[in-house]
Design an enzyme around this catalytic site. Sequence first.
Site, PDB file in Angstrom:
ATOM      1  N   GLU A   1      62.578  37.649  43.262  1.00 11.16           N
ATOM      2  CA  GLU A   1      62.071  36.157  43.575  1.00 11.16           C
ATOM      3  C   GLU A   1      63.109  35.658  44.611  1.00 11.16           C
ATOM      4  O   GLU A   1      62.268  34.789  45.191  1.00 11.16           O
ATOM      5  CB  GLU A   1      62.444  35.648  42.042  1.00 11.16           C
ATOM      6  CG  GLU A   1      61.636  36.259  41.042  1.00 11.16           C
ATOM      7  CD  GLU A   1      60.244  36.115  41.108  1.00 11.16           C
ATOM      8  OE1 GLU A   1      59.528  35.156  41.738  1.00 11.16           O
ATOM      9  OE2 GLU A   1      59.484  37.044  41.116  1.00 11.16           O
TER      10      GLU A   1
ATOM     11  N   HIS B   1      54.731  33.086  48.744  1.00  9.30           N
ATOM     12  CA  HIS B   1      55.500  33.777  47.852  1.00  9.30           C
ATOM     13  C   HIS B   1      54.984  34.845  47.103  1.00  9.30           C
ATOM     14  O   HIS B   1      55.629  36.121  47.227  1.00  9.30           O
ATOM     15  CB  HIS B   1      55.910  32.780  46.857  1.00  9.30           C
ATOM     16  CG  HIS B   1      56.912  33.390  45.457  1.00  9.30           C
ATOM     17  ND1 HIS B   1      58.499  33.101  45.700  1.00  9.30           N
ATOM     18  CD2 HIS B   1      56.571  34.434  44.563  1.00  9.30           C
ATOM     19  CE1 HIS B   1      58.705  33.878  44.526  1.00  9.30           C
ATOM     20  NE2 HIS B   1      57.848  34.446  43.957  1.00  9.30           N
ATOM     21  N   GLU B   2      53.703  34.973  46.869  1.00  9.38           N
ATOM     22  CA  GLU B   2      52.917  35.914  46.213  1.00  9.38           C
ATOM     23  C   GLU B   2      52.788  37.133  47.277  1.00  9.38           C
ATOM     24  O   GLU B   2      52.844  38.223  46.860  1.00  9.38           O
ATOM     25  CB  GLU B   2      51.885  35.713  45.307  1.00  9.38           C
ATOM     26  CG  GLU B   2      52.045  34.559  44.418  1.00  9.38           C
ATOM     27  CD  GLU B   2      52.693  35.175  43.413  1.00  9.38           C
ATOM     28  OE1 GLU B   2      52.770  36.265  43.050  1.00  9.38           O
ATOM     29  OE2 GLU B   2      53.553  34.255  42.849  1.00  9.38           O
TER      30      GLU B   2
ATOM     31  N   HIS C   1      55.758  39.407  47.481  1.00  4.72           N
ATOM     32  CA  HIS C   1      55.729  40.448  46.409  1.00  4.72           C
ATOM     33  C   HIS C   1      54.865  41.824  47.037  1.00  4.72           C
ATOM     34  O   HIS C   1      55.455  42.972  46.899  1.00  4.72           O
ATOM     35  CB  HIS C   1      55.360  39.961  45.085  1.00  4.72           C
ATOM     36  CG  HIS C   1      56.206  39.214  44.271  1.00  4.72           C
ATOM     37  ND1 HIS C   1      57.336  39.861  43.734  1.00  4.72           N
ATOM     38  CD2 HIS C   1      55.906  38.104  43.751  1.00  4.72           C
ATOM     39  CE1 HIS C   1      58.005  38.708  43.301  1.00  4.72           C
ATOM     40  NE2 HIS C   1      57.196  37.685  43.291  1.00  4.72           N
TER      41      HIS C   1
END
Length: 339
Positions: free
Chosen positions: A235, A186-187, A190
Site C-alpha cells: 500500500e 494508486h490502483e 498495484h
Amino acid sequence: MATVTLSSSLFSTQKPMTLSFSYGVSSDKLNHTSFSGNFKFGSMKQSRRIRLVPVCRAAASVVFRDLDADDFRHPLDKQNTLLLRAIPGLNDLGRALLGTVTEQIMLLENIGTSVLVSKNQLPELHQLMTEAAEILNLEAPDLYVRQSPVPNAYTLAISGKKPFVVVHTSLVELLTRKELQAVLAHELGHLKCDHGVWLTFANILTLGAYTIPGIGGMIAQSLEEQLFRWLRAAELTCDRAALLVSQDPKVVISVLMKLAGGCPSLADQLNVDAFLEQARSYDKASSSPVGWYIRNAQTRQLSHPLPVLRAREIDAWSRSQDYASLLKRAMKMNTVHTF
C-alpha cells in the site's frame, strides 16, 4: 487464516474469510465482497449525481516513459517480491489458480452490476484514468463505476488478461478531481507492481503451511505475519504511485484524510497540515514501551497501514532524494488535456 486475495483495495478494515473469488471493500483488515452479486449495500439517494469538474492538467505535469516498478517500490515490498520470485514453480501455480473461470466470473460481475467507463460513457473519468496510466507508463485498464455507499476502489489482473479497476460512487462523491485521479494512480500502482499475482503466491505458501503436520500451524502463522507486513508495504508503494501522478503530496494525503474521517459536507473544512500533525502526535503517543506494544498489537493483522501513518510516509517520501531523482528523469507532457 489468510486468504488468497484476488484484488487490492484502497482502504480495507475487516477480518479475512476463506479462499474465494472475492476482493476487499473499505476496511483495514483483509475482507471481501463476494462475487455472488448479492450486494447488501444501502442504495444512495437518487438525487445525488456524480459531478466532475473538467480536467485541465498543468503544463508542468510530467510522464515517466522508462518507469519501472522497482523505481518506486517500497523496500519491504521489493524484498518480499524478490523472495517469491526465487521459488521455483510458484509463478505457474499462481497463474493456474487465477484462470479462465475467475476471469469469466469477474467479467460478468462487472458488466452486470457496474458501469463501464469509456470515451462515450463518463468521459471525464476515462480521461483521468488514461492520463494517470500515461504518466506511469502503463496501459490503461478497464474502469468500472459501481453503486455503493462504501468509499473504495480496487483492482485485479488475471492470467495476463486486461486488468480492471472498480471505483465506488461514494468515493467519486467524496473526492475532488485531482484526488480521484490519485486513487486511480494508486490502483495502477498495484497493476504496475503485479501485486495481485504476488499476493496470491504468498497466500498459497501460507495455506500450504497449514497442511504440514505438527509445526505447520506455527509456520503458517509466521508466514501470515510476514504477508500482512508485505501487504502494508504494498500500500505504501502504491501511495507513491499516486504521488508520481498527482505530483503534489497534499493531494494524496487529502485522500487518506477523507477516507479516515471525511464526508462531502465537511470536505472544505478538512486540513492536510492538521492531519500531518495528528500523525506526528500518534508517533509520539506510541513511542513509549506500552504505546509501542499497543500499536503493534493493533496493526499486526492489518492489511493496510493506518491512514495517519500512510500520510506521514508519503510526506517523507515526497521530500526524499529518490522522489527528486525520479522527477529529474521524467519528461514534460506535450499537451494539455481539456474538455
